[in-house]
Design a protein around this motif. Sequence first.
Motif, short mmCIF file in Angstrom:
data_model
loop_
_atom_site.label_atom_id
_atom_site.label_comp_id
_atom_site.label_asym_id
_atom_site.label_seq_id
_atom_site.Cartn_x
_atom_site.Cartn_y
_atom_site.Cartn_z
N ALA A 57 43.86 111.27 56.54
CA ALA A 57 44.75 112.41 56.80
C ALA A 57 43.99 113.57 57.43
CB ALA A 57 45.43 112.84 55.51
N SER A 58 42.71 113.72 57.07
CA SER A 58 41.88 114.77 57.68
C SER A 58 40.44 114.28 57.71
CB SER A 58 41.98 116.08 56.89
OG SER A 58 41.15 116.03 55.76
N ALA A 59 39.62 114.97 58.47
CA ALA A 59 38.20 114.63 58.56
C ALA A 59 37.37 115.46 57.58
CB ALA A 59 37.70 114.82 59.98
N LEU A 60 38.04 116.10 56.65
CA LEU A 60 37.35 116.96 55.69
C LEU A 60 36.23 116.23 54.96
CD1 LEU A 60 37.33 119.79 54.44
CD2 LEU A 60 38.94 118.95 52.73
N PHE A 61 36.44 114.96 54.63
CA PHE A 61 35.43 114.20 53.91
C PHE A 61 34.80 113.12 54.81
CE2 PHE A 61 38.32 115.78 50.61
CZ PHE A 61 37.41 116.52 49.88
N GLY A 62 34.87 113.32 56.11
CA GLY A 62 34.26 112.39 57.04
C GLY A 62 35.30 111.71 57.91
N HIS A 63 34.83 111.15 58.99
CA HIS A 63 35.72 110.49 59.93
C HIS A 63 36.04 109.07 59.47
CE1 HIS A 63 35.60 113.73 62.83
NE2 HIS A 63 34.32 113.86 62.54
#
Length: 115
Positions: A57-63
Amino acid sequence: MARARETGARAEQLAADFLRARGFRILQRNVRTPYGEIDIVGQEAGMLVLVEVRYRASALFGHPEATVLGKKFARMRASAEWYVAHVNWAHHYRIDVVGITGGPPEMTHIRNASE
């Protein structure tokens, strides 16, 4: 669990559309092997391409494409080897990864992820 499946199916459809727009011919989707599932089987310029689709859903914790490591990649390679033997593919093939992040979706296509 149904929501995760729906999200996965949407991500795989986005990836298939993305690849098709770049000249890929989609041959099969969700191919089950004894070692796991191949999300997309396609061809690009006559080469067989086996594609793993990863979504976050997001790259907040990595791609998402960074999650294809170790055991997961070993299962992907085993699935690819099983598939090419099963369909008697005697030519070169490669394993690609399509990472999809968020909405609107951003896509990363890693060609020949096996190298």
